[in-house]
Design a protein around this motif. Sequence first.
Motif, short mmCIF file in Angstrom:
data_model
loop_
_atom_site.label_atom_id
_atom_site.label_comp_id
_atom_site.label_asym_id
_atom_site.label_seq_id
_atom_site.Cartn_x
_atom_site.Cartn_y
_atom_site.Cartn_z
N ARG A 36 0.84 -1.18 0.00
CA ARG A 36 0.00 0.00 0.00
C ARG A 36 0.88 1.24 0.00
NH1 ARG A 36 -3.06 -0.94 5.17
NH2 ARG A 36 -1.54 -2.54 5.47
N PRO A 37 0.40 2.33 -0.56
CA PRO A 37 1.17 3.57 -0.48
C PRO A 37 1.40 3.93 0.98
CG PRO A 37 -0.69 3.83 -1.96
CD PRO A 37 -0.83 2.49 -1.30
N ARG A 38 2.60 4.40 1.25
CA ARG A 38 2.95 4.67 2.64
C ARG A 38 2.92 6.16 2.90
NH1 ARG A 38 7.02 1.00 4.92
NH2 ARG A 38 8.15 2.88 5.40
N ASP A 39 2.72 6.47 4.14
CA ASP A 39 2.81 7.85 4.58
C ASP A 39 4.28 8.25 4.47
OD1 ASP A 39 2.52 10.29 5.82
OD2 ASP A 39 2.46 9.44 7.85
N PRO A 40 4.62 9.37 3.82
CA PRO A 40 6.02 9.74 3.64
C PRO A 40 6.77 9.94 4.95
CG PRO A 40 4.57 11.33 2.56
CD PRO A 40 3.71 10.28 3.20
N GLU A 41 6.07 10.17 6.03
CA GLU A 41 6.73 10.39 7.31
C GLU A 41 7.00 9.09 8.08
OE1 GLU A 41 7.88 13.34 8.16
OE2 GLU A 41 7.07 14.09 6.28
N SER A 42 6.58 7.95 7.54
CA SER A 42 6.75 6.70 8.28
C SER A 42 8.19 6.20 8.17
CB SER A 42 5.78 5.64 7.76
OG SER A 42 6.10 5.33 6.42
N LYS A 43 8.54 5.29 9.05
CA LYS A 43 9.87 4.70 9.06
C LYS A 43 10.06 3.79 7.86
CE LYS A 43 11.30 5.98 13.22
NZ LYS A 43 12.49 6.71 13.46
N LEU A 44 11.31 3.54 7.51
CA LEU A 44 11.62 2.64 6.40
C LEU A 44 11.44 1.19 6.81
CD1 LEU A 44 14.89 4.25 5.00
CD2 LEU A 44 12.57 4.52 4.16
N SER A 45 10.99 0.38 5.89
CA SER A 45 10.88 -1.05 6.16
C SER A 45 12.27 -1.68 6.05
CB SER A 45 9.94 -1.71 5.14
OG SER A 45 10.53 -1.74 3.87
N ALA A 46 12.36 -2.92 6.45
CA ALA A 46 13.65 -3.62 6.38
C ALA A 46 14.11 -3.74 4.93
CB ALA A 46 13.52 -5.00 7.01
N LEU A 47 13.18 -4.04 4.02
CA LEU A 47 13.54 -4.15 2.60
C LEU A 47 14.04 -2.81 2.06
CD1 LEU A 47 13.68 -5.66 -0.08
CD2 LEU A 47 11.30 -5.01 -0.46
N GLU A 48 13.36 -1.72 2.43
CA GLU A 48 13.79 -0.41 1.95
C GLU A 48 15.18 -0.06 2.46
OE1 GLU A 48 9.40 1.66 1.52
OE2 GLU A 48 10.41 1.68 3.46
N SER A 49 15.48 -0.40 3.69
CA SER A 49 16.82 -0.16 4.23
C SER A 49 17.86 -0.99 3.50
CB SER A 49 16.87 -0.48 5.72
OG SER A 49 16.04 0.40 6.43
N ARG A 50 17.50 -2.25 3.18
CA ARG A 50 18.43 -3.11 2.44
C ARG A 50 18.66 -2.58 1.03
NH1 ARG A 50 15.58 -8.41 2.59
NH2 ARG A 50 17.11 -8.97 1.03
N VAL A 51 17.61 -2.08 0.40
CA VAL A 51 17.75 -1.52 -0.96
C VAL A 51 18.69 -0.32 -0.93
CG1 VAL A 51 16.50 -0.26 -2.77
CG2 VAL A 51 15.58 -2.40 -1.87
N LEU A 52 18.52 0.56 0.04
CA LEU A 52 19.40 1.73 0.14
C LEU A 52 20.84 1.34 0.40
CD1 LEU A 52 17.34 4.37 2.14
CD2 LEU A 52 18.19 4.54 -0.20
N SER A 53 21.07 0.43 1.32
CA SER A 53 22.46 0.04 1.61
C SER A 53 23.06 -0.71 0.42
CB SER A 53 22.54 -0.80 2.89
OG SER A 53 21.80 -1.98 2.75
N PHE A 54 22.25 -1.45 -0.31
CA PHE A 54 22.72 -2.13 -1.52
C PHE A 54 23.13 -1.11 -2.57
CE2 PHE A 54 22.10 -4.07 -5.66
CZ PHE A 54 22.73 -5.29 -5.51
N GLU A 55 22.33 -0.06 -2.74
CA GLU A 55 22.62 0.96 -3.74
C GLU A 55 23.85 1.79 -3.36
OE1 GLU A 55 22.42 3.01 -7.23
OE2 GLU A 55 21.32 1.21 -6.69
N ALA A 56 24.19 1.80 -2.08
CA ALA A 56 25.36 2.56 -1.63
C ALA A 56 26.67 1.96 -2.14
CB ALA A 56 25.38 2.63 -0.11
N ARG A 57 26.65 0.68 -2.49
CA ARG A 57 27.85 0.05 -3.04
C ARG A 57 28.08 0.52 -4.46
NH1 ARG A 57 26.58 -6.03 -2.22
NH2 ARG A 57 24.96 -5.64 -0.72
N TRP A 58 29.33 0.50 -4.88
CA TRP A 58 29.65 0.87 -6.25
C TRP A 58 29.80 -0.38 -7.09
CZ3 TRP A 58 29.42 5.65 -8.11
CH2 TRP A 58 29.33 6.69 -7.18
N TRP A 59 29.28 -0.31 -8.30
CA TRP A 59 29.32 -1.46 -9.20
C TRP A 59 30.07 -1.09 -10.47
CZ3 TRP A 59 27.60 -5.84 -7.16
CH2 TRP A 59 26.78 -5.75 -6.03
#
Length: 115
Positions: A36-59
């Motif tokens: 479902r669409p989330r409230d922009p002020e809500s905390k990040l889910s575990a998947l969202e945190s993993r996606v961000l940390s994954f994107e932080a790596r250089w490829w």
Amino acid sequence: MPPGQRPAAAHRARQEDPVPAPRRGPAEAPRPPKERPRDPESKLSALESRVLSFEARWWRASGAKTQAIADELDLTPERYYQHLARLIDHPEAAAEQPAVVRRLRAARDERRAAR
């Protein structure tokens, strides 16, 4: 007999012996419910945190990143980039990985300006 017509006997045989419908294999695993669409002020889910940390790596190679997306996050590349596009406007994402979010926003803005 004119070209394109079949003998009547062959036509009747096909009507009497219909091809059985293909059987389905074992039931597929149920899909998770749509997010479902989330409230922009809500905390990040575990998947969202993993996606961000994954994107932080250089490829160095996009093929390696594509394979790693499937292996580590269990997402298709399309779903990964959809999550990422939503995340870069999320205030919590900017708080968690500010450099990554700034880089992604700048890249998005450059693409928009080029259009």
